[in-house]
Design an enzyme around this catalytic site. Structure first.
Site, PDB file in Angstrom:
ATOM      1  N   CYS A 136       1.047  -1.257  -0.096  1.00 38.92           N
ATOM      2  CA  CYS A 136       0.105  -0.073  -0.034  1.00 38.92           C
ATOM      3  C   CYS A 136       0.789   1.293  -0.003  1.00 38.92           C
ATOM      4  O   CYS A 136       1.466   1.597   1.162  1.00 38.92           O
ATOM      5  CB  CYS A 136      -1.009  -0.168   1.243  1.00 38.92           C
ATOM      6  SG  CYS A 136      -1.981   1.611   1.431  1.00 38.92           S
ATOM      7  N   CYS A 166      -0.102   4.011   2.347  1.00 40.63           N
ATOM      8  CA  CYS A 166      -0.125   3.517   3.869  1.00 40.63           C
ATOM      9  C   CYS A 166       1.695   4.110   4.193  1.00 40.63           C
ATOM     10  O   CYS A 166       1.923   4.661   5.315  1.00 40.63           O
ATOM     11  CB  CYS A 166       0.170   2.110   3.953  1.00 40.63           C
ATOM     12  SG  CYS A 166      -1.684   1.180   3.805  1.00 40.63           S
TER      13      CYS A 166
END
Length: 304
Positions: free
Chosen positions: A39, A42
Site C-alpha cells: 500500500c 500507507c
C-alpha cells in the site's frame, strides 16, 4: 471482541490484538494503523503517524500497527474496506476515525481534542523508552523489507529523540547504506562520540559500511567473477571478487571464494583473506546462523 466459536488461528489473532491494542487501551489512547506492504498511501502516511505518536507518548498515546495481510481476521472484524485506515481506541472501543488526518498538524489537533475529552493516563518519565523500542522495531522491519529510504527516514526521526541509543544509530547507518547514501552513512558514523562508535551494534554497521565501498554494478561484478574463476591462484582477483560479491548481497559466493583463498594461501598479504572474511562476519552479526555455519567451515579449514 468475542472469542466463542473461533478456530485456533482466529483465537491466536484475537489474543495478539488483545495484547497489543485492547489491554493497553484500558489506560492509554491506542492509535491503530491498518496497513499493508503493498500500500503506497500507507507508506506515505506511516512516518507521520509514527512521529506524532512518539511525540505524544508522554501524553498516553500508543501506536499499534496491524498488517491486514497478516491479520485478516482482525481486519474483517473491523470491516476494513480500504487502507490506510487509522482508528483511535480507548478502553477497547474505537473513539475516533483518524484516517482523514494526513498531516502532522491535523493528527496532532485530532489527538489533542480526543485527549481533552477522555481520562487517558499520561506517560511517566520512562514511558518514552518502550515507544523508542517500538519505533526501532518498525525501522528494522521496513529495512528488512528492502525500503531503505523509508527506513532511513524513520531512523532519522528516532535519532532526534534518542541520539545516544546505539541501536538507533546503527539502524540509521545501515538504512542510509541500504538507500544508497553511503557518504551520508559515513558522516553519521563520524559524527558519533567515540563511546558510541565502539558499541558492538554501531561497529557492526560500520563494518558493513566499509565493505560497501567495494560495491560495483552488474557488469563489473561479472568481470570480477570471471577473473576469479579463470585465475584461481590470483589472490588479488579472489579478494576483489569476494568483496564485490558481498557488497552485492551474494555473501555465499563471497565466503566460498575467501575460504578457497585461505585454503590455498592463508598467510597471503598478512592474512588478508581471513581478515576480510572476519569483517564480513562482523557486518552480518556474530549471532546470525549464516555466520555460525561459515565460522565452522573456517575452523575446519584452519584446524581440521
Amino acid at each position: 471482541m468475542a472469542s466463542m466459536g473461533l478456530n485456533l488461528d482466529e483465537q491466536k489473532a484475537v489474543d495478539r490484538f488483545r495484547k497489543t491494542v485492547v489491554d493497553p487501551s484500558q489506560t492509554k489512547l491506542v492509535v491503530v494503523d491498518f496497513w499493508a506492504e503493498w500500500c503506497g498511501p500507507c507508506k506515505a502516511l506511516a512516518p507521520v503517524i509514527e512521529k506524532v505518536c512518539a511525540e505524544y507518548a508522554d501524553k498516553g498515546v500508543v501506536l499499534a500497527k496491524i498488517n491486514v495481510d497478516e491479520e485478516r481476521f482482525i481486519a474483517a472484524q473491523f470491516q476494513i474496506q480500504s487502507i490506510p485506515t487509522v482508528y483511535a481506541m480507548f478502553r477497547g472501543q474505537p473513539v475516533a476515525d483518524l484516517t482523514p488526518m494526513r498531516s502532522e498538524s491535523q493528527l496532532k489537533d485530532a489527538l489533542d481534542q480526543i485527549l481533552s475529552q477522555l481520562p487517558v493516563e499520561a506517560g511517566d518519565a520512562g514511558a518514552g523508552q518502550p515507544d523508542i523500542a517500538q519505533l526501532v522495531a518498525m525501522g528494522e522491519e521496513v529495512l528488512a523489507g528492502g525500503d531503505g529510504e523509508r527506513a532511513a527516514a524513520i531512523f532519522m526521526q528516532i535519532a532526534e529523540m534518542a541520539p545516544d541509543k546505539a541501536e538507533v544509530q546503527a539502524g540509521l547507518i545501515r538504512a542510509l547504506l541500504a538507500a544508497g547514501h553511503a557518504d551520508a552513512a559515513r558522516d553519521a558514523f563520524a559524527a558519533l562520540p567515540p563511546a558510541l562508535q565502539a558499541d558492538p551494534l554501531v561497529a557492526q554497521a560500520h563494518a558493513a559500511l566499509d565493505l560497501a565501498a567495494s560495491q560495483v554494478d552488474d557488469s563489473e561484478l561479472a568481470v570480477l567473477r570471471a577473473a576469479a574463476a579463470e585465475r584461481p591462484t590470483d589472490m588479488e582477483a579472489q579478494l576483489a571478487f569476494a568483496e564485490a560479491a558481498f557488497a552485492a548481497g551474494d555473501r555465499d559466493a563471497a565466503a566460498e571464494t575467501l575460504l578457497g583463498a585461505i585454503g590455498r594461501d592463508p598467510a597471503w598479504n598478512e592474512g588478508a583473506a581471513k581478515s576480510t572474511l572476519l569483517k564480513m562476519f562482523e557486518a552480518v552479526g556474530m549471532e546470525d546462523p549464516w555466520v555460525g555455519a561459515q565460522r565452522r567451515k573456517l575452523s575446519l579449514l584452519l584446524f581440521g
